[in-house]
Design a protein around this motif. Structure first.
Motif, PDB file in Angstrom:
ATOM      1  N   ASP A 314      -8.660  -1.312  -0.045  1.00  0.00           N
ATOM      2  CA  ASP A 314      -8.196   0.009  -0.461  1.00  0.00           C
ATOM      3  C   ASP A 314      -6.727   0.206  -0.114  1.00  0.00           C
ATOM      4  O   ASP A 314      -5.951   0.725  -0.915  1.00  0.00           O
ATOM      5  CB  ASP A 314      -9.023   1.103   0.231  1.00  0.00           C
ATOM      6  N   ALA A 315      -6.341  -0.209   1.096  1.00  0.00           N
ATOM      7  CA  ALA A 315      -4.963  -0.014   1.542  1.00  0.00           C
ATOM      8  C   ALA A 315      -3.992  -0.836   0.704  1.00  0.00           C
ATOM      9  O   ALA A 315      -2.935  -0.345   0.291  1.00  0.00           O
ATOM     10  CB  ALA A 315      -4.837  -0.381   3.017  1.00  0.00           C
ATOM     11  N   THR A 316      -4.340  -2.094   0.458  1.00  0.00           N
ATOM     12  CA  THR A 316      -3.458  -2.967  -0.316  1.00  0.00           C
ATOM     13  C   THR A 316      -3.272  -2.440  -1.730  1.00  0.00           C
ATOM     14  O   THR A 316      -2.150  -2.388  -2.262  1.00  0.00           O
ATOM     15  CB  THR A 316      -4.022  -4.392  -0.360  1.00  0.00           C
ATOM     16  N   VAL A 317      -4.364  -2.036  -2.350  1.00  0.00           N
ATOM     17  CA  VAL A 317      -4.285  -1.522  -3.720  1.00  0.00           C
ATOM     18  C   VAL A 317      -3.544  -0.190  -3.755  1.00  0.00           C
ATOM     19  O   VAL A 317      -2.784   0.086  -4.692  1.00  0.00           O
ATOM     20  CB  VAL A 317      -5.692  -1.397  -4.316  1.00  0.00           C
ATOM     21  N   ALA A 318      -3.730   0.647  -2.744  1.00  0.00           N
ATOM     22  CA  ALA A 318      -3.006   1.921  -2.697  1.00  0.00           C
ATOM     23  C   ALA A 318      -1.500   1.692  -2.706  1.00  0.00           C
ATOM     24  O   ALA A 318      -0.747   2.399  -3.393  1.00  0.00           O
ATOM     25  CB  ALA A 318      -3.418   2.718  -1.459  1.00  0.00           C
TER      26      ALA A 318
END
Length: 348
Positions: A314-318
């Protein structure tokens, strides 16, 4: 409305695909897949969303012919490090901005020929290439370096990452790209292709940091360590035999021309208890200078029923999605993404 193509649909790619489909200011234009069994599938099926009318393809020519502003490029990093360059060059030359989570953070670290080819492709297509992520991409480049602004004098930046691989489901990733389960008596991965891969990838963090501090890299000294399994172990991805690798720690000590030492290490482990317990921070940043600064950054999954690795996806894609308007607006060329980028519900 920004038209976006999703490239690859592994765990990271599916997360990205959902964010694209759900975003009110992004229109999904195409989806590239590697797995033949996913070809011709409506993207909504892969993203667990309603039908989109956009069907997947494994032909790059289909993607090149698709009208889009940007490609969100989320393949798994592969051996050798430059294996993805040909595809990225073609995407750029076709007039599509590329935001990648698989390298390209500071291409000049790989030499003039490597960076020059990418720069030429950007200029030919009139577009921009940006490598983004959490580490590489954010922890050192946008958190640790920002914290050094508090220092009157700076001696050392020490950044340590620990990733618990015990719940990761992919044997290819855990035993292949992480190197767990390998037998050091047969092959020392610290001196093989994996070491070359990660040195190439994380050297971009080191060169980026030197540039940000107005200096240059003088010397990079590797100091890789292995932890062997004290007994037979079983993790989600499979078994690890006693005496084989239960953890890999990749460390690079970088001496800068200005005298600053940047030490960067990444520890992937089958059991955090082998290294002091499960409460060890995901990232620990210790800055030595005047004054000293210490930070700890943890990423955790709020849903107890979800896999722990979802938080990092989630963090990387955000980060990648938040990058889109800045990359689309940037002048053609290589773009080291580092502007202030607070969370926003919308691009505007």
């Amino acid at each position: 409305m920004i038209r976006a193509i999703q490239w690859a649909t592994g765990s990271m790619g599916r997360t990205s695909l959902r964010r694209i489909v759900d975003h009110p200011e992004i229109a999904l234009a195409g989806v590239f897949v590697y797995n033949p069994s996913k070809v011709g599938v409506d993207a909504g099926q892969l993203a667990r969303r309603p039908e989109t009318g956009i069907f997947t393809t494994n032909l790059i020519d289909d993607i090149l012919a698709t009208d889009a502003h940007v490609v969100i490029h989320t393949p798994r990093i592969t051996l050798p490090y430059d294996a993805l360059v040909d595809d990225v060059v073609r995407l750029l030359e076709s007039g599509k901005n590329v935001i990648s989570t698989a390298g390209f953070h500071w291409p000049a670290a790989q030499g003039a020929n490597y960076a020059g080819r990418l720069q030429e492709a950007c200029l030919a297509g009139g577009v921009t290439l940006a490598g983004v992520g959490v580490n590489p991409g954010l922890i050192v480049e946008r958190l640790a370096l920002a914290a050094t602004a508090l220092c009157a004098d700076l001696e050392k930046i020490d950044v340590r990452e620990m990733v618990d691989a015990s719940a990761m489901a992919s044997p290819e990733f855990v035993f292949g790209l992480m190197g767990l389960g390998t037998d050091p008596a047969q092959s020392d991965i610290r001196a093989g292709p994996l070491a070359e891969l990660y040195t190439a990838l994380f050297s971009e963090v080191l060169y980026f940091s030197a540039h940000a501090m107005g200096t240059e890299v003088q010397k990079i000294l590797p100091d890789h360590q292995l932890t062997l399994a004290p007994a037979d172990m079983v993790i989600t991805a499979g078994p690890i035999a006693k005496g084989t690798v239960a953890a890999t720690q990749w460390r690079w000590n970088c001496e800068m021309v200005n005298g600053v030492l940047l030490s960067l290490s990444i520890l992937w482990t089958a059991d955090p208890n082998l290294h002091g317990g499960a409460n060890v921070g995901h990232w620990t940043v210790d800055i030595t200078g005047r004054p000293n600064i210490n930070m700890r950054v943890d990423i955790s999954e709020a849903d107890a029923g979800a896999p722990p690795s979802r938080a990092l996806s989630d963090a990387t894609v955000a980060v990648a999605i938040r990058t889109i308007p800045d990359v689309v607006a940037a002048p053609p060329g290589l773009f080291a993404y580092q502007p202030p980028a607070a969370w926003r519900a919308h691009f505007r």
